[in-house]
Scaffold this active site. Structure first.
Site, PDB file in Angstrom:
ATOM      1  N   GLN A   1      -5.646  18.131 -28.557  1.00 55.25           N
ATOM      2  CA  GLN A   1      -6.041  18.650 -27.243  1.00 55.25           C
ATOM      3  C   GLN A   1      -5.871  17.630 -26.127  1.00 55.25           C
ATOM      4  O   GLN A   1      -5.902  17.999 -24.956  1.00 55.25           O
ATOM      5  CB  GLN A   1      -7.503  19.114 -27.284  1.00 55.25           C
ATOM      6  CG  GLN A   1      -7.715  20.316 -28.181  1.00 55.25           C
ATOM      7  CD  GLN A   1      -9.157  20.770 -28.121  1.00 55.25           C
ATOM      8  OE1 GLN A   1      -9.989  20.264 -28.858  1.00 55.25           O
ATOM      9  NE2 GLN A   1      -9.454  21.695 -27.231  1.00 55.25           N
TER      10      GLN A   1
ATOM     11  N   GLY B   1     -16.986  19.991 -29.021  1.00 48.76           N
ATOM     12  CA  GLY B   1     -16.048  19.357 -29.947  1.00 48.76           C
ATOM     13  C   GLY B   1     -14.703  19.171 -29.284  1.00 48.76           C
ATOM     14  O   GLY B   1     -14.392  19.826 -28.288  1.00 48.76           O
TER      15      GLY B   1
ATOM     16  N   HIS C   1     -13.538  24.428 -36.469  1.00 47.48           N
ATOM     17  CA  HIS C   1     -12.689  24.714 -35.306  1.00 47.48           C
ATOM     18  C   HIS C   1     -11.826  23.488 -34.966  1.00 47.48           C
ATOM     19  O   HIS C   1     -10.627  23.613 -34.709  1.00 47.48           O
ATOM     20  CB  HIS C   1     -13.587  25.112 -34.120  1.00 47.48           C
ATOM     21  CG  HIS C   1     -12.893  25.306 -32.804  1.00 47.48           C
ATOM     22  ND1 HIS C   1     -12.913  26.514 -32.122  1.00 47.48           N
ATOM     23  CD2 HIS C   1     -12.189  24.454 -32.020  1.00 47.48           C
ATOM     24  CE1 HIS C   1     -12.217  26.379 -30.992  1.00 47.48           C
ATOM     25  NE2 HIS C   1     -11.788  25.139 -30.897  1.00 47.48           N
ATOM     26  N   GLU C   2     -12.437  22.301 -35.016  1.00 47.25           N
ATOM     27  CA  GLU C   2     -11.699  21.082 -34.657  1.00 47.25           C
ATOM     28  C   GLU C   2     -10.671  20.705 -35.727  1.00 47.25           C
ATOM     29  O   GLU C   2      -9.565  20.276 -35.400  1.00 47.25           O
ATOM     30  CB  GLU C   2     -12.668  19.908 -34.422  1.00 47.25           C
ATOM     31  CG  GLU C   2     -13.753  20.134 -33.366  1.00 47.25           C
ATOM     32  CD  GLU C   2     -13.255  20.760 -32.080  1.00 47.25           C
ATOM     33  OE1 GLU C   2     -12.085  20.545 -31.712  1.00 47.25           O
ATOM     34  OE2 GLU C   2     -14.042  21.489 -31.440  1.00 47.25           O
TER      35      GLU C   2
ATOM     36  N   CYS D   1     -12.768  27.340 -26.223  1.00 42.31           N
ATOM     37  CA  CYS D   1     -11.966  26.154 -26.492  1.00 42.31           C
ATOM     38  C   CYS D   1     -11.512  25.557 -25.167  1.00 42.31           C
ATOM     39  O   CYS D   1     -11.099  26.288 -24.279  1.00 42.31           O
ATOM     40  CB  CYS D   1     -10.754  26.554 -27.336  1.00 42.31           C
ATOM     41  SG  CYS D   1      -9.696  25.169 -27.776  1.00 42.31           S
ATOM     42  N   LEU D   2     -11.626  24.232 -25.038  1.00 46.50           N
ATOM     43  CA  LEU D   2     -11.214  23.572 -23.789  1.00 46.50           C
ATOM     44  C   LEU D   2      -9.723  23.791 -23.513  1.00 46.50           C
ATOM     45  O   LEU D   2      -9.289  23.698 -22.376  1.00 46.50           O
ATOM     46  CB  LEU D   2     -11.518  22.073 -23.859  1.00 46.50           C
ATOM     47  CG  LEU D   2     -13.005  21.690 -23.802  1.00 46.50           C
ATOM     48  CD1 LEU D   2     -13.191  20.201 -24.070  1.00 46.50           C
ATOM     49  CD2 LEU D   2     -13.609  22.074 -22.459  1.00 46.50           C
TER      50      LEU D   2
ATOM     51  N   HIS E   1      -7.623  22.622 -35.232  1.00 50.79           N
ATOM     52  CA  HIS E   1      -6.760  22.040 -34.196  1.00 50.79           C
ATOM     53  C   HIS E   1      -5.790  21.025 -34.798  1.00 50.79           C
ATOM     54  O   HIS E   1      -4.614  20.985 -34.446  1.00 50.79           O
ATOM     55  CB  HIS E   1      -7.597  21.321 -33.130  1.00 50.79           C
ATOM     56  CG  HIS E   1      -8.062  22.199 -32.006  1.00 50.79           C
ATOM     57  ND1 HIS E   1      -7.195  22.912 -31.208  1.00 50.79           N
ATOM     58  CD2 HIS E   1      -9.296  22.460 -31.519  1.00 50.79           C
ATOM     59  CE1 HIS E   1      -7.892  23.574 -30.277  1.00 50.79           C
ATOM     60  NE2 HIS E   1      -9.172  23.319 -30.450  1.00 50.79           N
TER      61      HIS E   1
END
Ligand code: NI
Length: 176
Positions: free
Chosen positions: A51, A46, A137-138, A95-96, A141
């Protein structure tokens, strides 16, 4: 398509709230594709606009095994309209934007989400387990929230200290 640069903690944009998109115009439709490409290149399941340094409420999600783009979700203005009040799901999240760190996070097992698809059509879907976890999670963000915010202060501080130390080590490596 173009690959976008991933913002890493402590980038300010990760703590900002993204703004609703008015419509899925050409720019947003292209942005969705660029985000998906960036997600695949980073081996993420995701990605959220923050991000990649943008504050449009857009996320991409693909929890499939094939990861060939055939099961990707490109979502504008994703919003949880219902979440399971009883059952939870726990998954070790990464997480990226927080590379190298993972921690178990517990969230509602099932959610119903409304969103705009790439054609600008309003849609709704139900998700459970990993799919649900990833969407939550997204969406976090987009609200400036990171998975470490769901951890105990002790665990969160431990991860933040390690990140800080890694940044200091990296900086001092250039001073030689
Ligand atoms: Ni993330």
């Amino acid at each position: 398509m173009a690959q976008l640069a991933i913002q890493i903690i402590p980038a300010e944009v990760l703590r900002q709230k993204a703004h609703p998109i008015v419509t899925v115009d050409k720019r947003i439709a292209k942005f969705m594709e660029d985000m998906a490409e960036t997600m695949y290149k980073g081996n993420g399941i995701g990605l959220a606009a923050n991000q990649v340094g943008a504050l449009d409420r857009v996320i991409t999600v693909d929890v499939s095994d094939s990861r060939d783009g055939s099961e990707v979700y490109l979502m504008g203005n994703p919003e949880v309209v219902w979440s399971d009040p009883i059952e939870t799901f726990t998954y070790s999240e990464g997480c990226l934007s927080i590379p190298g760190h993972y921690a178990k996070v517990t969230r509602p097992r099932r959610i119903r989400v409304s969103y705009l698809d790439q054609a600008g059509k309003k849609r709704e879907l139900e998700a459970e387990d990993l799919f649900s976890q990833c969407i939550q999670h997204e969406i976090d963000h987009l609200n400036g929230v990171l998975f470490i915010d769901h951890l105990s202060k002790l665990k969160r501080d431990m991860i933040l200290r390690k990140i800080e130390k890694a940044i200091i080590d990296e900086d001092s490596a250039h001073i030689l």
